[in-house]
Write a protein that holds these residues in place. Structure first.
Motif, mmCIF file in Angstrom:
data_model
loop_
_atom_site.group_PDB
_atom_site.id
_atom_site.type_symbol
_atom_site.label_atom_id
_atom_site.label_comp_id
_atom_site.label_asym_id
_atom_site.label_seq_id
_atom_site.Cartn_x
_atom_site.Cartn_y
_atom_site.Cartn_z
ATOM 1 N N ASP A 171 -27.964 -16.683 31.041
ATOM 2 C CA ASP A 171 -28.548 -17.314 32.282
ATOM 3 C C ASP A 171 -28.201 -16.608 33.458
ATOM 4 N N ALA A 172 -27.138 -15.853 33.829
ATOM 5 C CA ALA A 172 -26.836 -15.073 34.978
ATOM 6 C C ALA A 172 -27.732 -13.777 34.778
ATOM 7 N N VAL A 173 -28.127 -13.328 33.767
ATOM 8 C CA VAL A 173 -28.814 -11.804 33.731
ATOM 9 C C VAL A 173 -30.244 -12.492 33.906
ATOM 10 N N CYS A 174 -30.791 -13.266 32.952
ATOM 11 C CA CYS A 174 -32.202 -13.900 33.199
ATOM 12 C C CYS A 174 -32.406 -14.311 34.449
ATOM 13 N N SER A 175 -31.650 -15.117 35.122
ATOM 14 C CA SER A 175 -32.065 -15.638 36.607
ATOM 15 C C SER A 175 -32.242 -14.505 37.565
ATOM 16 N N ARG A 178 -27.669 -5.644 51.002
ATOM 17 C CA ARG A 178 -28.319 -7.146 51.121
ATOM 18 C C ARG A 178 -28.295 -7.593 49.374
ATOM 19 N N MET A 179 -27.896 -8.833 49.498
ATOM 20 C CA MET A 179 -27.723 -9.302 48.095
ATOM 21 C C MET A 179 -28.207 -10.706 47.868
ATOM 22 N N ILE A 180 -28.822 -11.167 46.650
ATOM 23 C CA ILE A 180 -29.168 -12.740 46.282
ATOM 24 C C ILE A 180 -28.185 -12.885 45.274
ATOM 25 N N MET A 181 -27.461 -13.847 45.331
ATOM 26 C CA MET A 181 -26.638 -14.212 44.107
ATOM 27 C C MET A 181 -27.254 -15.204 43.348
ATOM 28 N N THR A 182 -27.253 -15.188 41.906
ATOM 29 C CA THR A 182 -27.696 -16.332 41.370
ATOM 30 C C THR A 182 -26.546 -16.585 40.111
ATOM 31 N N ASP A 183 -26.803 -17.989 40.001
ATOM 32 C CA ASP A 183 -25.787 -18.474 38.999
ATOM 33 C C ASP A 183 -24.375 -18.638 39.246
ATOM 34 N N PRO A 220 -28.630 -29.758 40.598
ATOM 35 C CA PRO A 220 -27.915 -30.338 39.497
ATOM 36 C C PRO A 220 -28.655 -30.379 38.112
ATOM 37 N N ILE A 221 -29.220 -29.220 37.551
ATOM 38 C CA ILE A 221 -29.808 -29.178 36.576
ATOM 39 C C ILE A 221 -29.161 -28.040 35.494
ATOM 40 N N GLY A 222 -29.807 -28.002 34.151
ATOM 41 C CA GLY A 222 -29.278 -27.230 33.129
ATOM 42 C C GLY A 222 -28.792 -25.610 33.237
ATOM 43 N N SER A 223 -29.757 -25.053 33.940
ATOM 44 C CA SER A 223 -29.609 -23.674 34.127
ATOM 45 C C SER A 223 -30.007 -23.267 35.350
ATOM 46 N N THR A 224 -29.512 -22.121 35.870
ATOM 47 C CA THR A 224 -30.016 -21.353 37.019
ATOM 48 C C THR A 224 -31.525 -21.112 36.939
ATOM 49 N N CYS A 225 -31.950 -20.342 35.687
ATOM 50 C CA CYS A 225 -33.226 -20.160 35.248
ATOM 51 C C CYS A 225 -34.158 -21.612 35.579
ATOM 52 N N SER A 226 -33.748 -22.590 35.543
ATOM 53 C CA SER A 226 -34.468 -23.782 35.804
ATOM 54 C C SER A 226 -34.520 -23.891 37.178
ATOM 55 N N VAL A 227 -33.657 -23.639 38.055
ATOM 56 C CA VAL A 227 -33.792 -23.611 39.533
ATOM 57 C C VAL A 227 -34.994 -22.398 39.819
ATOM 58 N N VAL A 228 -34.804 -21.325 39.151
ATOM 59 C CA VAL A 228 -35.864 -20.279 39.342
ATOM 60 C C VAL A 228 -37.276 -20.649 38.942
ATOM 61 N N SER A 248 -35.179 -18.788 27.353
ATOM 62 C CA SER A 248 -33.867 -18.498 26.664
ATOM 63 C C SER A 248 -32.555 -18.853 27.310
ATOM 64 N N ALA A 249 -32.538 -18.641 28.554
ATOM 65 C CA ALA A 249 -31.482 -19.169 29.350
ATOM 66 C C ALA A 249 -31.340 -20.160 29.457
ATOM 67 N N LEU A 250 -32.232 -21.253 29.500
ATOM 68 C CA LEU A 250 -32.286 -22.678 29.459
ATOM 69 C C LEU A 250 -31.740 -23.264 28.052
ATOM 70 N N LEU A 251 -32.027 -22.797 26.857
ATOM 71 C CA LEU A 251 -31.762 -22.920 25.578
ATOM 72 C C LEU A 251 -30.034 -22.676 25.695
ATOM 73 N N SER A 252 -29.840 -21.472 26.090
ATOM 74 C CA SER A 252 -28.387 -21.030 26.234
ATOM 75 C C SER A 252 -27.393 -21.789 26.764
ATOM 76 N N ASP A 253 -27.943 -22.298 28.122
ATOM 77 C CA ASP A 253 -26.845 -23.031 28.873
ATOM 78 C C ASP A 253 -26.759 -24.455 28.565
ATOM 79 N N THR A 254 -27.742 -24.824 27.712
ATOM 80 C CA THR A 254 -27.887 -26.476 27.537
ATOM 81 C C THR A 254 -27.624 -26.681 26.049
ATOM 82 N N ASN A 255 -27.166 -25.630 25.426
ATOM 83 C CA ASN A 255 -26.990 -25.703 23.726
ATOM 84 C C ASN A 255 -28.158 -26.400 23.155
ATOM 85 N N ASN A 256 -29.638 -25.647 23.375
ATOM 86 C CA ASN A 256 -30.446 -26.184 22.784
ATOM 87 C C ASN A 256 -31.085 -27.729 23.234
#
Length: 355
Positions: free
Chosen positions: A58-62, A111-116, A156-164, A185-193
């Motif tokens: 999730d950190a990488v894909c977001s 200059r930075m954007i922080m995800t996850d 307050p959702i399952g993955s940062t990629c969901s926010v993206v 893939s990030a969603l599946l990983s962070d929510t255990n499918n």
């Protein structure tokens, strides 16, 4: 106070952005791209988008997908990673033909954007001295507060990629096969499918929309492939395994200076082996990270249980107060525990009661 600063920062950004939109500019409801225009992007400089240390899928894909979104909206952004990738993330990127981003190990002056993540303890070195333009996350608010206004989107959702994903939809940017594949893939990983307690209605909508775009015809088999890759530690040292998915937490947030690792197995034999190896390594982890206590969750991905192990003065007592007594040197619980949703709230409560 921290939440007030976040709200003031976001409000100031919105006010600045709306004032920068000309009277003749057409702005669709809920599509205030000019909010981003108010941020200090710099002249001819690149803004780096990055997830937390010990990066997971999730950190990488977001970081990759949000950098893609920002570039599609006209901003000079590039994704970076905060260290070596685990085997699951490598498999996902290879599956969708995405090059592994370069490693960035110090954010000082950038200059930075922080995800996850939004906690400085989870960020690469120098983040406290960076110009943070945005935070995109699904965790509790952390300590990364800046003086200048910035854009913050935490849900307050399952993955940062969901926010993206919600941002792609809001700004009308087309989601192609590669970006859909990374986000799903990030969603599946962070929510255990899609079985985790963190899974939300937004995640279900995202899953239904993205799956047909990815070319994945058997989601169950694909998730099994991901889980098998995640639990593959062949050729890795005990230290590398322990720190593959590890986070530090400070006294101000949980009551003690602690560290928490997550290690994955696929069967009981691997579970026993990994548990024993991690128990043996944990005293070194305690010293290396200068923690009062360290914990590890050994998660069996196929048989659906979690073993909690611990090291440090009072660590066993804290774990048993949080999760129940055990007649062994570990605590076994049903289900695949989430560090964010299950472990940290429970151990924090136990440690603060202890104080």
């Amino acid at each position: 106070m921290k939440k007030v600063l976040y709200m003031l920062g976001f409000a100031a950004t919105v006010i600045l952005a709306l004032s920068s939109c000309s009277d003749n500019e057409s702005v669709e409801a809920g599509n205030f791209k000019c909010v981003f225009d108010a941020l200090d992007w710099g002249e001819g400089t690149t803004t780096y988008v990055i997830g937390h240390k010990s990066p997971d899928t999730d950190a990488v894909c977001s970081a990759i997908t949000y950098a893609y979104l920002m570039k599609a909206l006209g901003y000079q952004c590039e994704a970076r990673v905060a260290g070596k990738l685990n085997n699951e993330t490598k498999m996902v990127l290879e599956r969708f033909g995405i090059e592994v981003p370069k490693v960035l190990d110090n954010a000082e002056g950038e200059r930075m954007i922080m995800t996850d993540h939004s906690e400085l303890q989870h960020a690469i070195d120098g983040m406290g001295g960076a110009r943070i333009l945005q935070i995109i996350d699904h965790h509790a608010l952390g300590s990364a507060v800046t003086a200048a206004p910035f854009y913050c989107r935490i849900m307050p959702i399952g993955s940062t990629c969901s926010v993206v994903y919600t941002s792609f939809k809001e700004y009308g940017v087309t989601i192609g096969k590669d970006m859909a594949g990374l986000m799903l893939s990030a969603l599946l990983s962070d929510t255990n499918n899609m079985t985790s307690t963190t899974t939300s209605a937004v995640d279900s909508i995202m899953y239904a929309e993205l799956l047909p775009l990815t070319g994945i015809t058997d989601a169950e088999s694909y998730y099994k492939e991901m889980a098998d890759s995640l639990a593959s530690y062949s050729g890795m040292t005990d230290e590398e395994i322990f720190f593959t998915d590890y986070k530090d937490y400070g006294k101000e947030s949980v009551g003690k200076e602690i560290g928490v690792a997550v290690v994955n197995s696929l069967d009981e034999a691997a579970q026993v082996s990994l548990r024993n190896r991690m128990v043996a390594f944990m005293p070194s982890a305690l010293a290396k990270r200068e923690r009062e206590m360290v914990f590890a969750m050994i998660v069996n991905k196929r048989e659906n249980y979690t073993d909690i192990i611990y090291n440090g003065d009072g660590a066993r007592e804290a774990a048993e107060a949080a999760f129940g007594k055990s007649g062994t040197d570990y605590i076994r619980l049903d289900g695949q525990l989430s560090r964010k949703n299950d472990f940290i709230p429970a151990i924090s409560k136990a440690l603060k009661v202890e104080d």
